[in-house]
Design a protein around this motif. Structure first.
Motif, PDB file in Angstrom:
ATOM      1  N   ARG A  15       4.164  13.027  -1.073  1.00 17.49           N
ATOM      2  CA  ARG A  15       2.874  12.536  -0.562  1.00 17.49           C
ATOM      3  C   ARG A  15       1.864  13.667  -0.450  1.00 17.49           C
ATOM      4  N   ASN A  16       2.351  14.887  -0.406  1.00 24.15           N
ATOM      5  CA  ASN A  16       1.483  16.054  -0.380  1.00 24.15           C
ATOM      6  C   ASN A  16       1.160  16.452  -1.818  1.00 24.15           C
ATOM      7  N   PRO A  17      -0.092  16.322  -2.254  1.00 27.29           N
ATOM      8  CA  PRO A  17      -0.420  16.633  -3.655  1.00 27.29           C
ATOM      9  C   PRO A  17      -0.040  18.047  -4.059  1.00 27.29           C
ATOM     10  N   ALA A  18       0.011  18.973  -3.104  1.00 26.68           N
ATOM     11  CA  ALA A  18       0.368  20.355  -3.439  1.00 26.68           C
ATOM     12  C   ALA A  18       1.790  20.441  -3.963  1.00 26.68           C
ATOM     13  N   GLY A  19       2.680  19.585  -3.449  1.00 28.21           N
ATOM     14  CA  GLY A  19       4.061  19.594  -3.930  1.00 28.21           C
ATOM     15  C   GLY A  19       4.152  19.180  -5.385  1.00 28.21           C
ATOM     16  N   ASN A  20       3.450  18.114  -5.755  1.00 26.87           N
ATOM     17  CA  ASN A  20       3.450  17.671  -7.151  1.00 26.87           C
ATOM     18  C   ASN A  20       2.770  18.699  -8.051  1.00 26.87           C
ATOM     19  N   ALA A  21       1.726  19.337  -7.541  1.00 25.68           N
ATOM     20  CA  ALA A  21       1.037  20.358  -8.329  1.00 25.68           C
ATOM     21  C   ALA A  21       1.952  21.533  -8.613  1.00 25.68           C
ATOM     22  N   GLN A  22       2.817  21.867  -7.673  1.00 25.23           N
ATOM     23  CA  GLN A  22       3.749  22.963  -7.904  1.00 25.23           C
ATOM     24  C   GLN A  22       4.756  22.616  -8.994  1.00 25.23           C
ATOM     25  N   ILE A  23       5.196  21.367  -9.047  1.00 31.11           N
ATOM     26  CA  ILE A  23       6.124  20.965 -10.115  1.00 31.11           C
ATOM     27  C   ILE A  23       5.407  21.011 -11.464  1.00 31.11           C
ATOM     28  N   GLU A  24       4.150  20.600 -11.490  1.00 30.09           N
ATOM     29  CA  GLU A  24       3.367  20.725 -12.726  1.00 30.09           C
ATOM     30  C   GLU A  24       3.283  22.192 -13.147  1.00 30.09           C
ATOM     31  N   HIS A  25       3.080  23.066 -12.175  1.00 25.60           N
ATOM     32  CA  HIS A  25       2.989  24.500 -12.473  1.00 25.60           C
ATOM     33  C   HIS A  25       4.324  25.035 -12.965  1.00 25.60           C
ATOM     34  N   GLU A  48       1.063   9.763 -10.174  1.00 28.25           N
ATOM     35  CA  GLU A  48       0.385   8.900 -11.138  1.00 28.25           C
ATOM     36  C   GLU A  48       1.329   8.423 -12.227  1.00 28.25           C
ATOM     37  N   VAL A  49       2.136   9.337 -12.774  1.00 30.90           N
ATOM     38  CA  VAL A  49       3.055   8.987 -13.865  1.00 30.90           C
ATOM     39  C   VAL A  49       4.460   8.874 -13.298  1.00 30.90           C
ATOM     40  N   LEU A  50       4.973   7.652 -13.217  1.00 28.35           N
ATOM     41  CA  LEU A  50       6.311   7.414 -12.692  1.00 28.35           C
ATOM     42  C   LEU A  50       7.311   7.241 -13.842  1.00 28.35           C
ATOM     43  N   LEU A  51       8.547   6.890 -13.492  1.00 30.55           N
ATOM     44  CA  LEU A  51       9.649   6.936 -14.449  1.00 30.55           C
ATOM     45  C   LEU A  51       9.394   6.137 -15.724  1.00 30.55           C
ATOM     46  N   LEU A 201      12.957  22.692  -3.155  1.00 30.76           N
ATOM     47  CA  LEU A 201      12.411  23.341  -4.338  1.00 30.76           C
ATOM     48  C   LEU A 201      10.937  23.687  -4.165  1.00 30.76           C
ATOM     49  N   PHE A 202      10.163  22.746  -3.589  1.00 28.42           N
ATOM     50  CA  PHE A 202       8.724  22.939  -3.517  1.00 28.42           C
ATOM     51  C   PHE A 202       8.189  22.460  -2.179  1.00 28.42           C
ATOM     52  N   THR A 203       6.929  22.723  -1.938  1.00 27.19           N
ATOM     53  CA  THR A 203       6.311  22.329  -0.689  1.00 27.19           C
ATOM     54  C   THR A 203       6.131  20.811  -0.647  1.00 27.19           C
ATOM     55  N   GLY A 204       5.700  20.322   0.496  1.00 31.65           N
ATOM     56  CA  GLY A 204       5.508  18.889   0.657  1.00 31.65           C
ATOM     57  C   GLY A 204       5.362  18.560   2.129  1.00 31.65           C
ATOM     58  N   VAL A 205       5.336  17.281   2.429  1.00 29.62           N
ATOM     59  CA  VAL A 205       5.157  16.831   3.806  1.00 29.62           C
ATOM     60  C   VAL A 205       6.269  17.362   4.696  1.00 29.62           C
ATOM     61  N   LEU A 206       7.501  17.358   4.194  1.00 29.72           N
ATOM     62  CA  LEU A 206       8.621  17.799   5.024  1.00 29.72           C
ATOM     63  C   LEU A 206       8.602  19.301   5.267  1.00 29.72           C
ATOM     64  N   MET A 207       8.125  20.070   4.316  1.00 29.71           N
ATOM     65  CA  MET A 207       7.989  21.506   4.555  1.00 29.71           C
ATOM     66  C   MET A 207       6.967  21.762   5.658  1.00 29.71           C
ATOM     67  N   ASP A 208       5.897  20.979   5.687  1.00 29.62           N
ATOM     68  CA  ASP A 208       4.923  21.087   6.777  1.00 29.62           C
ATOM     69  C   ASP A 208       5.585  20.748   8.114  1.00 29.62           C
ATOM     70  N   ARG A 209       6.448  19.739   8.101  1.00 27.32           N
ATOM     71  CA  ARG A 209       7.144  19.336   9.317  1.00 27.32           C
ATOM     72  C   ARG A 209       8.074  20.450   9.796  1.00 27.32           C
ATOM     73  N   ILE A 210       8.739  21.117   8.861  1.00 28.11           N
ATOM     74  CA  ILE A 210       9.649  22.208   9.230  1.00 28.11           C
ATOM     75  C   ILE A 210       8.894  23.331   9.934  1.00 28.11           C
ATOM     76  N   LEU A 280       0.031   5.643  -7.618  1.00 26.23           N
ATOM     77  CA  LEU A 280      -1.305   5.766  -7.054  1.00 26.23           C
ATOM     78  C   LEU A 280      -2.322   4.835  -7.705  1.00 26.23           C
ATOM     79  N   PRO A 281      -2.481   4.834  -9.050  1.00 22.25           N
ATOM     80  CA  PRO A 281      -3.400   3.878  -9.642  1.00 22.25           C
ATOM     81  C   PRO A 281      -2.761   2.503  -9.735  1.00 22.25           C
ATOM     82  N   ALA A 282      -3.572   1.456  -9.766  1.00 25.08           N
ATOM     83  CA  ALA A 282      -3.031   0.113  -9.935  1.00 25.08           C
ATOM     84  C   ALA A 282      -2.531  -0.049 -11.358  1.00 25.08           C
ATOM     85  N   SER A 283      -1.296  -0.463 -11.509  1.00 24.13           N
ATOM     86  CA  SER A 283      -0.712  -0.677 -12.834  1.00 24.13           C
ATOM     87  C   SER A 283       0.504  -1.555 -12.673  1.00 24.13           C
TER      88      SER A 283
END
Length: 296
Positions: A15-25, A48-51, A201-210, A280-283
């Motif tokens: 849910r934290n966009p920074a986490g997904n951005a890190q996987i893209e990186h 945006e792009v799921l399985l 592996l990467f940041t996210g909502v749970l890392m913020d919680r930690i 995220l987008p309607a599809s």
């Protein structure tokens, strides 16, 4: 790697966009390391792009697709959702060969990464004595006992390969014990310092919680020195591990434990349901499982 092969890196999604951005990186860095490999990415949820779409995109320009679950523990996402999505993709693309590499798992490679994390945290402490410094491996948590057991294995390996008197495990969500309970126990057993190792592996909502949890614990136990690690997805050992997972595919056609399993198919009717709200987008709807059923 043949030019007709596409590797689909399957991230969990946050849910934290920074986490997904890190996987893209990470994918960008992996492409630079493996310029002859065609690497694309998708997520299981919260992106945006799921399985289903990710598998379709990978198949558009390939005769062979290797799905690589970029996930540490094999719970419902890896055991049920990914094999089910691959089965659907095989029906949509009958001329494409779909294989699935094994998830990252909790093995010697991840242990080496965690040991390096622990060494870095010990160096932050004023009195880095393993006899009085407790260690807590802090995982996401799952309703799948097998996935939780993988973290327990890491804690045992860490204990046997170190001089620390206490190496415990805790979980951020879904299951117990929680970090606060484990730190309280370690204080009662005489630990004056604690190293918290997030197994993420990467940041996210749970890392913020930690980070918030550790801040509260430092306030609650002012006499206790707490060193907090961070996510480790960009560690050299992780790049080596994903390389190995791709190269491990041989004559077994890349079957996961639950790819083609009759028990998984029987469980799907109960556990797989529409979760298109994570897209995220309607599809068109995608399948997502909340329950992380054990796999016999």
């Amino acid at each position: 790697m043949n030019t007709d092969t596409t590797i689909l890196l399957v991230g969990h999604g946050s849910r934290n966009p920074a986490g997904n951005a890190q996987i893209e990186h990470f994918a960008e860095q992996w492409r630079a390391r493996q310029p002859n490999w065609r690497i694309v990415i998708c997520f299981i949820e919260h992106a945006e792009v799921l399985l289903d779409e990710g598998l379709d995109r990978a198949a558009d320009t390939a005769q062979r697709v290797i799905a690589l679950p970029f996930i540490l523990n094999a719970a419902g996402h890896v055991k049920m959702e990914l094999p089910a999505a691959i089965e659907r993709a095989r029906k949509r693309h009958p001329h494409v060969r779909f294989e699935c590499a094994r998830h990252l798992g909790m093995g010697p490679a991840v242990l080496s990464v965690l040991k390096a994390q622990l060494a870095a945290q010990m160096a932050q402490l004023d009195h880095p004595d393993p006899k009085t410094t407790g260690v807590v491996l802090l995982g996401r948590g799952s309703s799948d006992a097998g996935a939780n057991g993988e973290l327990a294995k890491m804690a045992r390996w860490m204990f046997e390969d170190s001089d620390h008197e206490l190496v415990d495990l805790a979980f951020t969500s879904i299951t117990w014990p929680r970090l606060e309970t484990v730190v309280q126990r370690q204080v009662r057993l005489g630990m004056t310092q604690v190293c918290v190792l997030p197994v993420y592996l990467f940041t996210g909502v749970l890392m913020d919680r930690i980070q918030a949890q550790v801040a509260r614990l430092r306030h609650q136990y002012p006499q206790l020195s707490i060193a907090l690690g961070t996510h480790f997805g960009f560690d050299e050992g992780i790049f080596a591990l994903v390389d190995q997972r791709v190269r491990d595919l041989g004559g077994d056609q890349g079957l996961l434990e639950c790819d083609g399993c009759k028990y998984r198919r029987a469980a799907e009717a109960e556990h797989l349901h529409d979760h298109s709200h994570t897209h995220l987008p309607a599809s068109h709807g995608h399948m997502h499982a909340h329950a992380h059923a054990n796999h016999a």
